[in-house]
Design a protein around this motif. Structure first.
Motif, mmCIF file in Angstrom:
data_model
loop_
_atom_site.group_PDB
_atom_site.id
_atom_site.type_symbol
_atom_site.label_atom_id
_atom_site.label_comp_id
_atom_site.label_asym_id
_atom_site.label_seq_id
_atom_site.Cartn_x
_atom_site.Cartn_y
_atom_site.Cartn_z
ATOM 1 N N GLU A 66 0.988 -1.285 -0.398
ATOM 2 C CA GLU A 66 -0.326 0.003 -0.037
ATOM 3 C C GLU A 66 0.840 1.296 0.014
ATOM 4 O O GLU A 66 0.654 2.220 -1.083
ATOM 5 N N ASN A 69 2.392 1.665 -3.273
ATOM 6 C CA ASN A 69 1.180 2.297 -4.515
ATOM 7 C C ASN A 69 0.891 3.497 -4.351
ATOM 8 O O ASN A 69 0.849 4.178 -5.267
ATOM 9 N N GLU A 70 0.655 4.330 -3.105
ATOM 10 C CA GLU A 70 1.175 5.868 -2.719
ATOM 11 C C GLU A 70 1.923 6.865 -3.632
ATOM 12 O O GLU A 70 1.888 7.620 -3.986
ATOM 13 N N TYR A 71 3.693 6.068 -3.145
ATOM 14 C CA TYR A 71 4.464 6.343 -4.044
ATOM 15 C C TYR A 71 4.793 6.472 -5.720
ATOM 16 O O TYR A 71 4.642 7.398 -6.335
ATOM 17 N N PHE A 72 3.808 4.751 -5.947
ATOM 18 C CA PHE A 72 3.571 5.140 -7.567
ATOM 19 C C PHE A 72 2.649 5.952 -8.078
ATOM 20 O O PHE A 72 3.516 6.474 -9.100
ATOM 21 N N LYS A 73 1.865 6.025 -7.528
ATOM 22 C CA LYS A 73 0.886 7.582 -7.744
ATOM 23 C C LYS A 73 1.542 8.807 -7.568
ATOM 24 O O LYS A 73 0.748 9.560 -8.671
ATOM 25 N N GLY A 74 2.491 8.629 -7.131
ATOM 26 C CA GLY A 74 2.975 10.513 -7.594
ATOM 27 C C GLY A 74 4.548 10.160 -8.120
ATOM 28 O O GLY A 74 5.264 11.350 -7.968
ATOM 29 N N ASN A 75 4.531 9.163 -9.143
ATOM 30 C CA ASN A 75 5.186 9.230 -9.891
ATOM 31 C C ASN A 75 6.634 8.977 -9.023
ATOM 32 O O ASN A 75 7.898 9.103 -9.476
ATOM 33 N N TYR A 77 9.013 6.432 -8.433
ATOM 34 C CA TYR A 77 9.455 5.223 -8.805
ATOM 35 C C TYR A 77 9.996 4.459 -7.913
ATOM 36 O O TYR A 77 10.070 2.886 -7.495
ATOM 37 N N ASN A 104 4.282 -5.387 -9.198
ATOM 38 C CA ASN A 104 4.005 -3.801 -8.905
ATOM 39 C C ASN A 104 5.439 -3.107 -9.762
ATOM 40 O O ASN A 104 5.855 -1.927 -9.736
ATOM 41 N N CYS A 108 7.149 -0.547 -12.047
ATOM 42 C CA CYS A 108 8.491 0.349 -11.078
ATOM 43 C C CYS A 108 9.303 0.915 -12.299
ATOM 44 O O CYS A 108 10.500 1.595 -12.647
#
Length: 364
Positions: A66, A69-75, A77, A104, A108
């Protein structure tokens, strides 16, 4: 009352300043991108480490997923990758969770252009689930970006066998199909160029033999930017064009005729290079190099000296250079792709050079 020198309202800030401020949060436990794995005396850090790893392996891994996922949404990676890795390292038992973490992390690495890592994680995901569309999709993208288009198409087709309406995979397959068509076109063109080059080399060998030309290659490879070739304007591809050096031994200098068509008379080049009405070359201090006052000599492979008549073409000189029957092979040498001729003024300079040439030849 505000000072006139103090700016009013929100102030602009550069990207470097933003990055520095964000980086400062990395030292604050609650905002760290990832927690240190070693023991620490910092009470807050120790508490966070305990919380992060509190629960079953599946719960711990889910928590890291989770956060990733938050960091991925903020690009972000690279940070997201770190959390997915911690989730994998928690050794969850839920196969679906394992697959999600691997896919996931592959996402990245796809953004970070670590295509080898993408393929490794997707391969592991497919071992867990042979129908993992995300693993096939990301594998296909990585393979496409690596220009391994046949393998990318194979991945797409395997996925579409069980997930025929997957738009992402269909899109990648369309791109891979176009990339394959382009790759095949380039390979065909390359093969055709290679075939033509081989054919021309073969024809050049035959042309050299017919014209009594003897190729002498430099041991360290050619440094000549010009090379013998067939006249592009001759539809029969039977007229040879060669680079030719005119040496002027009297002044230790030279000229190069980049494209000497074999049926052109030497007189045509001499009259163009040394017209009587034109100023002399800088090195021609005695004003001797003038059309009508010059002689040309060719040296054969066996050191014979041939005087070139003004009306003779390059093809004529090649014929004259042929060795006599029952004698060793002779002809003109094409050194590093070039023929060489000596140009001299008539009279004493010519006589002296011919005598010295014969003396040196006979001594060897």
């Amino acid at each position: 009352m505000s000072s006139p020198n103090v700016p009013i309202g929100p102030q602009s800030i550069t990207k470097d300043e933003i990055d520095k401020k964000l980086a400062a949060f990395d030292s604050v436990p609650l905002f760290m991108k990832s927690l240190p794995t070693e023991d620490t005396e910092d009470v807050t850090l120790a508490a966070l480490q305990s919380l992060a790893h509190e629960g079953t392996p599946d719960e711990v891994a889910e928590n890291f997923k989770e956060q990733g996922n938050e960091y991925f949404k903020g690009n972000r990676y690279r940070e997201a990758l770190g959390f997915y890795t911690q989730g994998i390292d928690a050794h969850p038992t839920d196969v679906v969770l394992q697959e999600a973490l691997l896919c996931n992390r592959a996402a990245c690495n796809l953004e970070l252009k670590n295509f080898g890592s993408v393929l490794r994680d997707c391969s592991k995901a497919l071992i867990l689930n042979q129908h993992s569309s995300k693993a096939y999709y990301r594998s296909a993208l990585a393979l496409l970006l690596l220009e391994r288009v046949d393998e990318a198409l194979d991945c797409c087709n395997r996925c579409l066998d069980f997930d025929a309406e997957n738009r992402g995979v269909l899109g990648v397959r369309d791109r891979a199909t176009k990339a394959k068509a382009e790759k095949d076109r380039r390979e065909r063109e390359k093969a055709e160029r290679s075939r033509k080059e081989k054919e021309e080399k073969h024809q050049m060998v035959i042309a050299f033999k017919e014209r009594n030309l003897i190729a002498i290659q430099k041991e360290d490879g050619s440094s000549n930017p010009y090379s013998p070739h067939f006249d592009a304007e001759d539809p029969t591809q039977s007229t040879l064009v060669l680079p030719v050096f005119f040496l002027y031994p009297q002044y230790a200098t030279s000229d190069v005729i980049q494209e000497f068509v074999e049926d052109t008379p030497f007189a045509a080049h001499i009259s163009a290079m040394f017209p009587p009405q034109a100023p002399p070359a800088d090195w021609d201090t005695k004003r001797e190099y003038i059309d009508g006052n010059l002689v040309i000599y060719a040296m054969t492979h066996r050191k014979r000296l041939l005087k070139v008549g003004k009306k003779m073409t390059l093809r004529d000189v090649c014929k004259a250079a042929k060795g006599k029957e029952n004698e060793p092979k002779d002809g003109l040498e094409v050194k590093d792709g070039c023929l060489t001729f000596v140009v001299l003024p008539k009279g004493d300079v010519e006589t002296k050079w011919v005598e010295e040439y014969k003396k040196t030849r006979d001594a060897t």
